[in-house]
Scaffold this motif. Structure first.
Motif, short mmCIF file in Angstrom:
data_model
loop_
_atom_site.label_atom_id
_atom_site.label_comp_id
_atom_site.label_asym_id
_atom_site.label_seq_id
_atom_site.Cartn_x
_atom_site.Cartn_y
_atom_site.Cartn_z
N TRP A 57 1.01 -1.28 0.04
CA TRP A 57 -0.06 0.16 0.03
C TRP A 57 1.01 1.08 0.20
O TRP A 57 1.64 1.41 0.92
N GLY A 58 0.55 2.05 -0.70
CA GLY A 58 1.35 3.47 -0.96
C GLY A 58 0.38 4.66 -1.10
O GLY A 58 -0.69 4.42 -1.86
N PRO A 71 4.03 6.98 -3.11
CA PRO A 71 3.58 5.79 -3.04
C PRO A 71 4.65 4.72 -3.32
O PRO A 71 4.78 3.70 -2.73
N VAL A 72 5.56 5.03 -4.38
CA VAL A 72 6.59 4.14 -4.68
C VAL A 72 7.39 3.87 -3.34
O VAL A 72 8.08 2.79 -3.13
N PHE A 73 7.90 5.04 -2.53
CA PHE A 73 8.69 4.98 -1.40
C PHE A 73 8.03 3.91 -0.29
O PHE A 73 8.60 3.36 0.36
N GLN A 78 8.11 -1.40 2.37
CA GLN A 78 7.35 -2.77 2.71
C GLN A 78 7.97 -3.83 2.18
O GLN A 78 8.30 -4.75 2.79
N VAL A 79 8.64 -3.58 0.92
CA VAL A 79 9.40 -4.80 0.33
C VAL A 79 10.63 -4.89 0.91
O VAL A 79 11.15 -6.14 0.91
N GLY A 80 11.50 -3.88 0.86
CA GLY A 80 12.81 -3.84 1.52
C GLY A 80 14.08 -4.37 0.44
O GLY A 80 13.31 -4.32 -0.79
#
Length: 84
Positions: A57-58, A71-73, A78-80
């Protein structure tokens, strides 16, 4: 909370999820006027599919200076890994 008249939208999102699970990636943008229920729709969909899909979610906060890539950040955090 019950979502009224959103069955078609939830079904379309489910179709995109099935295609993505089959190896055909998807990016879905949900748009509409303020207060129309975009966040409620996406939260409902995410809750219904959280057991079978990873939800990232972003969002951009328009109350402050817009940050187009926020949103990309958010998702990168979340992904790391190398994405972060």
């Amino acid at each position: 909370m019950e979502l009224l008249e959103r069955g078609t939208h939830l079904a379309r999102l489910a179709e995109h999820l099935a295609a993505a699970a089959g190896g055909h990636g998807r990016l879905v943008v949900v748009g509409g006027e303020a207060g129309i229920g975009k966040t409620s729709l996406v939260r409902r969909f995410a809750d219904e599919h959280k057991a079978s899909a990873r939800v990232l979610w972003g969002a951009s906060d328009w109350f402050f200076t817009p940050q187009p890539l926020r949103p990309v950040f958010d998702i990168a955090e979340q992904v790391g890994g190398s994405l972060a």
